[in-house]
Design a protein around this motif. Sequence first.
Motif, short mmCIF file in Angstrom:
data_model
loop_
_atom_site.label_atom_id
_atom_site.label_comp_id
_atom_site.label_asym_id
_atom_site.label_seq_id
_atom_site.Cartn_x
_atom_site.Cartn_y
_atom_site.Cartn_z
N MET A 1 0.82 -1.21 0.00
CA MET A 1 0.00 0.00 0.00
C MET A 1 0.86 1.26 0.00
SD MET A 1 -2.96 -1.08 -0.44
CE MET A 1 -3.67 0.56 -0.37
N GLY A 2 1.99 1.21 0.66
CA GLY A 2 2.91 2.36 0.62
C GLY A 2 3.39 2.63 -0.79
N ILE A 3 3.72 1.56 -1.52
CA ILE A 3 4.15 1.70 -2.90
C ILE A 3 3.04 2.28 -3.75
CG2 ILE A 3 4.80 0.39 -4.96
CD1 ILE A 3 6.27 -1.55 -3.05
N VAL A 4 1.84 1.75 -3.57
CA VAL A 4 0.70 2.23 -4.36
C VAL A 4 0.41 3.70 -4.07
CG1 VAL A 4 -1.80 2.03 -4.64
CG2 VAL A 4 -0.38 -0.02 -4.65
N HIS A 5 0.45 4.10 -2.80
CA HIS A 5 0.19 5.49 -2.46
C HIS A 5 1.24 6.41 -3.09
CE1 HIS A 5 -2.39 4.54 1.35
NE2 HIS A 5 -2.93 4.12 0.23
N SER A 6 2.49 5.98 -3.10
CA SER A 6 3.53 6.79 -3.75
C SER A 6 3.27 6.89 -5.25
CB SER A 6 4.91 6.19 -3.50
OG SER A 6 5.24 6.24 -2.13
N ARG A 7 2.87 5.78 -5.83
CA ARG A 7 2.62 5.73 -7.27
C ARG A 7 1.53 6.72 -7.69
NH1 ARG A 7 5.40 2.92 -11.44
NH2 ARG A 7 3.96 2.54 -13.16
N LEU A 8 0.57 6.91 -6.81
CA LEU A 8 -0.56 7.80 -7.12
C LEU A 8 -0.11 9.24 -7.39
CD1 LEU A 8 -3.23 6.63 -4.54
CD2 LEU A 8 -3.44 6.54 -7.03
N TRP A 9 0.98 9.66 -6.74
CA TRP A 9 1.37 11.06 -6.81
C TRP A 9 2.58 11.29 -7.72
CZ3 TRP A 9 -2.42 13.72 -4.83
CH2 TRP A 9 -3.19 13.16 -3.80
N GLU A 10 3.15 10.23 -8.27
CA GLU A 10 4.33 10.40 -9.13
C GLU A 10 3.92 10.87 -10.52
OE1 GLU A 10 7.59 7.18 -7.50
OE2 GLU A 10 5.98 6.44 -8.79
N GLU A 11 4.52 11.97 -10.96
CA GLU A 11 4.21 12.47 -12.29
C GLU A 11 4.91 11.64 -13.36
OE1 GLU A 11 5.05 16.58 -12.59
OE2 GLU A 11 3.59 17.19 -11.06
N SER A 12 6.14 11.19 -13.08
CA SER A 12 6.90 10.37 -14.04
C SER A 12 7.46 9.16 -13.31
CB SER A 12 8.04 11.19 -14.66
OG SER A 12 7.53 12.32 -15.33
N PRO A 13 6.67 8.12 -13.14
CA PRO A 13 7.13 6.93 -12.41
C PRO A 13 8.41 6.35 -13.02
CG PRO A 13 4.78 6.82 -12.81
CD PRO A 13 5.29 7.97 -13.62
N PRO A 14 9.37 5.96 -12.20
CA PRO A 14 10.64 5.43 -12.71
C PRO A 14 10.54 4.01 -13.26
CG PRO A 14 10.62 5.36 -10.33
CD PRO A 14 9.38 6.08 -10.74
N VAL A 15 9.44 3.32 -12.96
CA VAL A 15 9.24 1.97 -13.48
C VAL A 15 7.84 1.90 -14.11
CG1 VAL A 15 10.77 0.90 -11.79
CG2 VAL A 15 8.33 1.08 -11.29
N SER A 16 7.69 1.01 -15.07
CA SER A 16 6.40 0.87 -15.74
C SER A 16 5.42 0.10 -14.86
CB SER A 16 6.58 0.13 -17.07
OG SER A 16 6.91 -1.24 -16.82
N SER A 17 4.16 0.16 -15.24
CA SER A 17 3.14 -0.58 -14.49
C SER A 17 3.40 -2.08 -14.54
CB SER A 17 1.75 -0.27 -15.07
OG SER A 17 1.43 1.09 -14.91
N ASP A 18 3.84 -2.59 -15.69
CA ASP A 18 4.13 -4.02 -15.81
C ASP A 18 5.31 -4.41 -14.94
OD1 ASP A 18 2.05 -4.39 -17.57
OD2 ASP A 18 3.30 -4.29 -19.37
N GLU A 19 6.33 -3.56 -14.89
CA GLU A 19 7.49 -3.84 -14.03
C GLU A 19 7.10 -3.84 -12.56
OE1 GLU A 19 11.30 -2.08 -16.51
OE2 GLU A 19 9.92 -0.66 -15.55
N LEU A 20 6.27 -2.88 -12.18
CA LEU A 20 5.82 -2.80 -10.79
C LEU A 20 5.03 -4.05 -10.42
CD1 LEU A 20 5.42 -1.28 -8.15
CD2 LEU A 20 3.45 -0.13 -9.19
N ARG A 21 4.11 -4.44 -11.27
CA ARG A 21 3.30 -5.63 -11.01
C ARG A 21 4.19 -6.86 -10.84
NH1 ARG A 21 1.44 -9.93 -14.04
NH2 ARG A 21 -0.59 -10.80 -13.39
#
Length: 211
Positions: free
Chosen positions: A177-197
Motif C-alpha cells: 500500500m505504501g508503494i501504491v500510495h507513492s505511485r498515485l502522486w508520481e508524475e513520471s514513475p521510474p518503473v512501468s506498471s508491468d514492471e511494478l506488477r
Amino acid sequence: MPAAERPVHLYDAFLRKVPRQSRSRSVVEAILVAAFERLQRDDEAPALESIAARAGVGIGSLYDYFRDRQGVLAGAVAKLTEDNLEAFEQCLRDSRALPLEEAVASIVDHILRVYLADPKIARLALRMSYQLGLVPTLASTQTLFAASLAQALATRTDLGPPRDYRVTAYALTHAAMGIVHSRLWEESPPVSSDELRAELIAVVLSSLRRS
C-alpha cells in the motif's frame, strides 16, 4: 482483528444517529455515495443541499443522520474505504482455490486496479482523509486486510509446514500500500506498471516461500 470486533460500518462513527432499519440504512448510504460523487465532480466540498438532491432525499432527512458537512464527507470517505476492504476480502476468498502463483497475481492485480485504474478517485479519497483526520481509519483497514490475508495464507496447503503469517501479512500489506500510495502522486514513475506488477508478485512469492 476478528470480524466480531469490527464496527458494523466504519462510517457509523460519523453519524448523528445510527439507522436501525434497512430502509434508513439505504438512505444513509445513498447520501454518502452522493457526497463522494459530488466531490468527484466539483473537486471541493459540495453544499449539503446539492448532496441531498443528488441522493434523492430532503435536506431534513440528511440532517436526521448527519450533524454537518464534515460528518457527511468523512462518512463518504469511510464508506469508500470500507467498500474497498470488503472487495479485497472477497478477492482473498476467490483466490483460495487458485495455485499460489495465480492467487498472488490475482491479489496484486486487484490492489493495483482498485487504486491505479482511476487514480483521481484514490487521490481524492487520500486528500480528503488527510483533511478530515481519517488517516488512522485508513491504516486500521489495511491492518484488517492484513489479518484476513494471514488467515487465508494459514489455510493454504502449498506453503509448506503451517506457520504464523501475521507478521508477514502485515509487512506485505503495508509495504504494497505504501508503494501504491507513492505511485498515485508520481508524475513520471521510474518503473512501468508491468514492471511494478511483476516485482510486487515476485516479492510476495519470495517472502511466502522462505523457510
